[in-house]
Design an enzyme around this catalytic site. Sequence first.
Site, mmCIF file in Angstrom:
data_model
loop_
_atom_site.group_PDB
_atom_site.id
_atom_site.type_symbol
_atom_site.label_atom_id
_atom_site.label_comp_id
_atom_site.label_asym_id
_atom_site.label_seq_id
_atom_site.Cartn_x
_atom_site.Cartn_y
_atom_site.Cartn_z
ATOM 1 N N ASN A 11 1.112 -1.049 0.383
ATOM 2 C CA ASN A 11 0.376 -0.113 0.244
ATOM 3 C C ASN A 11 1.182 1.019 -0.466
ATOM 4 O O ASN A 11 1.534 2.118 1.803
ATOM 5 C CB ASN A 11 -1.098 -0.310 1.447
ATOM 6 C CG ASN A 11 -1.829 0.829 1.146
ATOM 7 O OD1 ASN A 11 -1.744 1.832 0.639
ATOM 8 N ND2 ASN A 11 -2.933 0.702 2.435
ATOM 9 N N ARG A 89 -2.612 -2.110 -3.437
ATOM 10 C CA ARG A 89 -4.171 -0.707 -3.125
ATOM 11 C C ARG A 89 -3.442 0.454 -4.310
ATOM 12 O O ARG A 89 -2.995 0.757 -4.033
ATOM 13 C CB ARG A 89 -3.922 -0.691 -1.883
ATOM 14 C CG ARG A 89 -4.858 0.736 -1.384
ATOM 15 C CD ARG A 89 -5.026 1.845 -0.371
ATOM 16 N NE ARG A 89 -5.559 1.738 -0.947
ATOM 17 C CZ ARG A 89 -5.598 3.530 0.024
ATOM 18 N NH1 ARG A 89 -4.666 3.773 0.709
ATOM 19 N NH2 ARG A 89 -7.269 4.125 0.753
ATOM 20 N N HIS A 178 -12.822 3.846 -0.294
ATOM 21 C CA HIS A 178 -12.463 2.745 1.156
ATOM 22 C C HIS A 178 -13.289 1.468 0.879
ATOM 23 O O HIS A 178 -13.703 0.791 2.005
ATOM 24 C CB HIS A 178 -13.087 3.665 2.388
ATOM 25 C CG HIS A 178 -12.734 4.508 3.643
ATOM 26 N ND1 HIS A 178 -13.406 5.896 3.462
ATOM 27 C CD2 HIS A 178 -11.532 4.853 3.738
ATOM 28 C CE1 HIS A 178 -11.871 6.703 4.725
ATOM 29 N NE2 HIS A 178 -11.025 6.020 4.325
ATOM 30 N N ARG A 252 -11.321 16.867 6.775
ATOM 31 C CA ARG A 252 -11.812 17.666 5.264
ATOM 32 C C ARG A 252 -13.382 17.282 6.069
ATOM 33 O O ARG A 252 -14.009 17.183 7.135
ATOM 34 C CB ARG A 252 -12.060 16.554 4.895
ATOM 35 C CG ARG A 252 -10.657 15.829 3.881
ATOM 36 C CD ARG A 252 -10.781 14.529 3.439
ATOM 37 N NE ARG A 252 -10.161 13.943 4.075
ATOM 38 C CZ ARG A 252 -9.779 12.220 3.288
ATOM 39 N NH1 ARG A 252 -10.709 11.506 2.007
ATOM 40 N NH2 ARG A 252 -8.735 11.100 3.742
ATOM 41 N N GLU A 392 -7.613 -3.965 5.755
ATOM 42 C CA GLU A 392 -8.018 -3.893 4.244
ATOM 43 C C GLU A 392 -6.690 -4.524 4.109
ATOM 44 O O GLU A 392 -6.900 -4.946 2.286
ATOM 45 C CB GLU A 392 -7.551 -2.149 4.217
ATOM 46 C CG GLU A 392 -8.837 -1.152 3.851
ATOM 47 C CD GLU A 392 -8.755 -0.168 4.066
ATOM 48 O OE1 GLU A 392 -8.080 0.677 5.297
ATOM 49 O OE2 GLU A 392 -8.351 0.602 3.796
#
Length: 405
Positions: A11, A89, A178, A252, A392
């Site tokens: 990743n 990823r 995600h 955010r 993940e």
Amino acid sequence: MVTSLMILTLNAGSSSLKFSVFDLSAGEDEVANGLVERIGSAEGRATLEIGDETQRVDFQGDHSDAVELIGKFLRKHELLNKVNAVGHRVVHGGEAFQQPTVISAEVEKTINRLSPLAPLHNPVNLQGIQLAKQTLPDVPHVAVFDTAFHSTMAAQAFRYPVPQAWYSEHGVRKYGFHGTSHAYVSTVASEVLAKAPRGARGSTGSGAKRNHQRIITLHLGNGCSAAAILNGACIDTTMGLTPLEGLMMGTRSGDVDPGLASYMHSLGMSVADYDRALNKASGLLGIAGENDMRALLEMRAKGSEAAQLAIAMFVYRLRKTIGAFAAAMDGVDAIVFTAGIGENAAELRAEVCEGLGFLGIKVSMEKNAVRSSEARIIGSGSCQVLVVPTNEELEIARATIGVIE
Ligand code: ADP
């Protein structure tokens, strides 16, 4: 004799490189993992783990040095030559990739072509792929896309009500992110619910009445997103063309009035400054000057009004999204909390669920308070509530094996 089936997952972020090695031959053992962080800075660090051994070293270098360091570590432990495939990823698959995909030169070109949709991620993901291919040229490399899980959304959910040509000419639509996390935790949640005693399954347990399953997954980390999942397929999600849409996050904003951009512009703000403000200086940080939920909960306990407001906004917006997704699926059978905040902030989980009794959502205070790294049911109403630690890396490894077998 069981032969090994080793999958290396990578990743690559703008200043970090994370890896795991899974042996998927018998179970799903993670045999090694590590993280190189602050790549490119003087304070770079690497943590490399195998069995009970953990190595922490200072690291100075770029992504190519980071791949070399990981390669050396795996070679030293005789793992590198056992790797059967590498799963990468990749953040944005656009409409081109709806499944994990073996990486050819053509695939690399397409990932690069999609870079304008994810300028902070796709170029560095691609760099990770190219470097890893140099280290392991003889095994398949597979791209696992963050957006792919959401590719089952119907046009009514993924299109924005903007001029048609924006979509057909520029790919303007909701993609969602995600995806590996939402896929992983919804699968685990279904397994946990299937195994649970009848009374603990919520409305999914009454199979005669309902033969489908409506799950809302809540990935609450620094970035936050929710997904509405009907019978295992995503039908809607909060993040959009970019990971800025939807829930309030650490830095955010999530959803704001689309008219805000032209208003701030009329006051003299540039597009770049506006973008930076909404991505890096908004959300919890914008309201309370702090983006770490643990710190915010402490601040609130000490009486900070700003922290109180930031958390109240975070929770309120989350509750509204759960309501909207329940409406989209004609009800909800289970909600799933995951990622840093979702897995650890029991207090916050209770607050989110407090106003959702009308959906049958209720948490057991006792079960909610238990700290555990296991997936677990914490609900006591007709709609189940679960906490599922996300993984993940394992989802990427599973997806990789699914393509190469
Ligand atoms: P990322 O999106 O970077 O992977 P994480 O999933 O690690 O982020 O989530 C980070 C968030 O989780 C931070 O806001 C952090 O404060 C929060 N968090 C971690 N542990 C706890 C805890 N025990 N209580 C409350 N919040 C927590």
